[in-house]
Every structure is written in C-alpha cells, then in structure tokens.
Design an enzyme around this catalytic site. Sequence first.
Site, short mmCIF file in Angstrom:
data_model
loop_
_atom_site.label_atom_id
_atom_site.label_comp_id
_atom_site.label_asym_id
_atom_site.label_seq_id
_atom_site.Cartn_x
_atom_site.Cartn_y
_atom_site.Cartn_z
N HIS A 171 50.31 10.62 22.44
CA HIS A 171 50.19 12.24 23.91
C HIS A 171 48.86 11.26 24.01
O HIS A 171 47.72 11.57 23.37
CB HIS A 171 50.28 13.11 23.21
CG HIS A 171 49.80 14.15 24.55
ND1 HIS A 171 50.47 14.93 24.55
CD2 HIS A 171 47.97 14.89 24.83
CE1 HIS A 171 49.22 15.78 25.38
NE2 HIS A 171 47.92 15.58 25.62
N ASP A 296 60.06 15.34 28.80
CA ASP A 296 58.94 16.47 28.31
C ASP A 296 59.73 17.96 28.27
O ASP A 296 58.76 18.71 28.40
CB ASP A 296 57.86 16.15 29.04
CG ASP A 296 56.40 17.16 28.05
OD1 ASP A 296 56.36 17.01 26.72
OD2 ASP A 296 54.89 16.88 28.40
N HIS A 300 59.17 27.69 27.07
CA HIS A 300 58.71 28.71 26.41
C HIS A 300 59.74 30.58 26.61
O HIS A 300 59.94 30.00 27.68
CB HIS A 300 56.98 28.41 27.13
CG HIS A 300 56.32 27.89 26.93
ND1 HIS A 300 55.74 27.54 25.67
CD2 HIS A 300 55.81 26.77 27.08
CE1 HIS A 300 55.09 26.64 25.41
NE2 HIS A 300 55.14 25.97 26.47
N GLY A 315 54.51 23.27 30.17
CA GLY A 315 55.32 22.36 30.06
C GLY A 315 56.26 23.40 30.44
O GLY A 315 56.13 24.77 30.66
#
Length: 422
Positions: A171, A296, A300, A315
């Site tokens: 990352h 990815d 949440h 995200g």
Amino acid sequence: MERTINGVMAFVDGRFVPSDLRISGGRIVSVSPAASPLTEPFLYAIPGFTDVHVHLREPGFSYKETIRTGTMAAARGGYTAVCAMPNLDPVPDSVAHLRAQLDIIERDAVIDVRPYGAITVNEAGETLSDMAGMAGHVVAFSDDGHGVQSDAMMRAAMEQAKSLDKLIAAHCEDNRLLHGGFIHDGAWARAHGFKGICSESEWGQIARDLELVRQTGCGYHVCHISTKESVALIQKAKAEGLNVSCETAPHYLLLTEDDLMDEGRFKMNPPVREKADREALLAGLVNGAIDMIATDHAPHSAEEKSRGLAGSAMGIVGLETAFPLLYTHLVKKQKLITLERLVELMSTAPAKRFGLESGISPGRPANLALWDLNAEYEINPDDFVSMGRATPFAGWKVNGMCVETLYKGKTVWPMDKSPKRR
C-alpha cells in the site's frame, strides 16, 4: 459425487469453446467438445476469480463483515479465492496472532481464503513482524492501509521477503503528503472546499520502492494503483525486467472525480482521480502494464459511511459487482478489452502471480462459476450478501449474473445463508 455440466461456453486454454464438463471428487475429470450445438440461452463457465485484495474484517471488526458473509459475497460474485488483508485485531504479525484468523477461516469460509501477514508489528512501521514464522501460512506480506514510511524498514522487509520467497504487496502512501486530505486533490476538491490527497503521495512511494526492488531483487506487488504516474513507473520497471506487478480496482477504471457526490459511498483510499488517470489505467489494461484487477472490498457499517466525504470511513464494497460492471462497460459497451482478457485480469493472472491454481482443465479443482451474460439488472445494495452496503455504483444497470459458483465441485452460490461448517 459426480456431476456433468453440458452445453456451456467454457474458458479453456485462454479462449471460450462450447464444452461439456464432467466433475468428480471435487475436480474436473474431463472437458470435451459440446455434444450438441449450443443454442441461446447458454451459460459461460468461467474459472473462479481470484481477488488478491479484500478486507474480511474478522477477527476484530465483525460488525462490518465476517469471514462467512465476506466469502459468501465473494462466491456470489464468481470468486473462489480471496486474499485477506491484515488490518485486523489482532494484526497477524506473529504466528499466534495469525492463528485467530486461520481458525475462523477453517470454520466459516465457503471458498479459499489466503491471509496476508503484516510487514510490521501492529502495522505500525517500526519493527518487522515475524515474517519467517508466518511464511508458511500466508500468501504474501502487506501493511495494507498504511504505507511503510521508513526506507530502511521497507528495505529490511524486502530482504526478508526475498529470503522467504514471498511477495511484498505494498500500500503506497507517503504520510508527509496527505495533509488531512480525503478525496483527490483536484478541481472537484477545490470547487467544494475539500482537502485533497495528491497523486504524488502514491507514486512517490512506488518510485522509492522500485529502487529498493532494484537493490534487493524482491518480488513486489503494488496495491490499488490510481494515478497515471504509477502506471508509467510500473511499466518502466517491467521493461527493466524487475519482478513487479500491480493491481487496480473497478472504481478507478469506471469513475473520476467528476462523478463524486458528498456521500460516504464515494470515499475510498486511494481516491478516484482525474480523467487522465483513468485513461492511463485503461491503457494499462490493454498494454499489460496492469496485471490484474482486485476489488479492495472494504465493508463498513452504515453509520460509519453516513457522514459524507469528510467524516465517513474509507472504503467501499465490490465483490458482488466487479465482474458485471467491468463486463458491461469495458467489454460490452466500450469494447476496450475482450471477455478473455477480463477473465485473465480477474482469474488466471492474479492466481498465477500469488501461487494459486486457476483454470478449467482436467485434474484441476472444480473452482468455477456459471454466468448468464445476457441477464440485465440494476445494482441494488439492499440485495448484497455482504454486510457492507456502500457502493458508488448503486442504480447502475449491468449485464452478467452469476447463476452458480462451485468450489471444489461443491455449490457455494446460491446457498442457504444460515451458518454451516464446511
């Protein structure tokens, strides 16, 4: 248990051919030319996708996602293997901490889950993890969610990974350049008075890491690239013969800053960027600079994604929408790449790079999905199997529905949602 799947267009040796498949004992026994001519509607048999970048949130954050729900979402999206990132609690930085994750995978996963080991203890960037101890249990090493800020620490990690014959999956993010930003530092951010994340925070660290790869010879993989400079750097490194690869994600290929709304479902890290960046990424799919597509997938809670761009967690989810979106827009509409190339980017290439099996041929595990490419529908987050609902693609019309996913010959989608042991 034996099964025959007749009259499908199967992906065999890099192309689609009318086929009959026979499965026994969890493996493909035979792939033969279809006994009868295919007539519409027929299904496409595609090797199970491999996603090398997912967040399954367990242990530690099961209110966002569990290994059970995450792998079911993956199966619904045609995936039979995923690589799970290490930003968990406990962080898998030792064998003991990794064991907590492995036990849940063994109990609850419906497909193949390969965990990453952290590069540094607690992903804090200060001390190397027990890479040697974990090497036999992890697919690669990553501090995803955090760039390794110290040049010396990344060099030490690369030297250790090289000795263990493991990839570093990086990352890339230089914290010195973030300045509290949360979307791309471009015209949209300036017009709305939002703090931006500059492109150099990504490509600058890639440039640093590539120099370390030159020095160490480590196998190196770049996570979720989003900028045109990143594409150029990786393309140059490949031309030099360095052992490097990279991934991008559907949102960087289909969206730009011009698509943003002040909603949490448009917030991810790195952010979607400018049209020139998207064009460079699309070109990278065509010319081979980009090796694979990962989602990815980062679920949440609804509350964490309800605070607009400034306050929401970074995200979005993607396992259930990736292939339909990319097939619809890059293959069917834009004709930018072929269906065969898309399968390579999502299945065979990531599996090969990360040492997993993929393909429809005799002797291989029966890991595949049956797709109705004519099915047309609207993406509705309320229908997701994942516990996460945040997607910028809500309401988009797509083609391509996964009718069935098989893992080791067993149907894992569709399936009963109640907990079961494998």
